[in-house]
Design an enzyme around this catalytic site. Sequence first.
Site, PDB file in Angstrom:
ATOM      1  N   ASP A   1      36.253  32.076  43.035  1.00  0.00           N
ATOM      2  CA  ASP A   1      37.183  33.179  43.105  1.00  0.00           C
ATOM      3  C   ASP A   1      37.550  33.671  44.304  1.00  0.00           C
ATOM      4  O   ASP A   1      36.690  33.346  45.224  1.00  0.00           O
ATOM      5  CB  ASP A   1      36.922  34.277  41.911  1.00  0.00           C
ATOM      6  CG  ASP A   1      37.909  35.086  41.345  1.00  0.00           C
ATOM      7  OD1 ASP A   1      38.219  34.844  40.275  1.00  0.00           O
ATOM      8  OD2 ASP A   1      38.306  35.939  42.010  1.00  0.00           O
TER       9      ASP A   1
ATOM     10  N   ARG B   1      48.985  50.143  42.880  1.00  0.00           N
ATOM     11  CA  ARG B   1      47.620  49.636  43.020  1.00  0.00           C
ATOM     12  C   ARG B   1      47.142  49.728  44.506  1.00  0.00           C
ATOM     13  O   ARG B   1      45.830  49.570  44.455  1.00  0.00           O
ATOM     14  CB  ARG B   1      47.783  48.213  42.508  1.00  0.00           C
ATOM     15  CG  ARG B   1      47.870  47.802  40.980  1.00  0.00           C
ATOM     16  CD  ARG B   1      47.646  46.481  40.212  1.00  0.00           C
ATOM     17  NE  ARG B   1      47.531  46.446  39.234  1.00  0.00           N
ATOM     18  CZ  ARG B   1      47.355  45.282  38.427  1.00  0.00           C
ATOM     19  NH1 ARG B   1      47.029  44.240  39.076  1.00  0.00           N
ATOM     20  NH2 ARG B   1      47.152  45.281  37.070  1.00  0.00           N
TER      21      ARG B   1
END
Length: 260
Positions: free
Chosen positions: A133, A24
């Site tokens: 978030d 990733r």
Amino acid sequence: MAAFAYREFGLSLHSSKRDLVYSRLLKRLHALGMHRFHDYCDLLESADGRGEHDLVVSALTTNVTHFFREGHHFDLLANLVVKPRLAELKSGARLRIWSAGCSSGMEPYSIAMTLLDVLPEAAQQNIRILATDVDPAILARARAGLFSADEVKPIPDRMKSWGVQQAEGGQQQIASKVQKLVRFGELNLMQDWPLRGPLDAIFCRNVAIYFDKQTQARLWQRFASLLAPGGMLFIGHSERLSGPAEAGFSSVGITAYCKL
């Protein structure tokens, strides 16, 4: 990398996730022209690397969500939080709900539609949903309120008729009265929370799965301190309330808890 992710974001990266982390973050190394993870870690720890932090957490977490996910939670919200207080809410009483780890906005918009389904004039009352978030990129998408036709399919038809509108390019736009109920903001759960309680409900679903048991226990305690007596806490289907905070809640459904 594991120490950095834990310190900054509470993410617990076990050695078993080594290959996942590598794959990733490899794109970030390539984008920066780097060849060694050691150099990348040095960048993250430097003053020049602050802007890279948001990209790291975005890469290491998975923003998987959909409208009305775990639908029983929204039924409980309507039946235990909103309906018993309809008269006072219509008279201007305060109602505050927090969607912590709101991702692309499908959760807070589902909450807003649930409220409007029970109380059509909710957007004109003292009712607000705070949606936060840690990832600013996903928050930008949430604020836009644009989704594909497939993404809005889980919305019940009775809500879709007034909650979603056709937009350009075949996209679906969340209606303004739904968006009016939601306030989006960037927030790292491991840092200070500029929130004012008491809150009537907190949704934090499939977020704590990234934390170790100790961090989870602290998170539940912090949520408990913000909730009003009788306030609801909704967590993910694979998560469980644990630690000292557990004694202060009663279970009212699958991964749904009421503060005593």
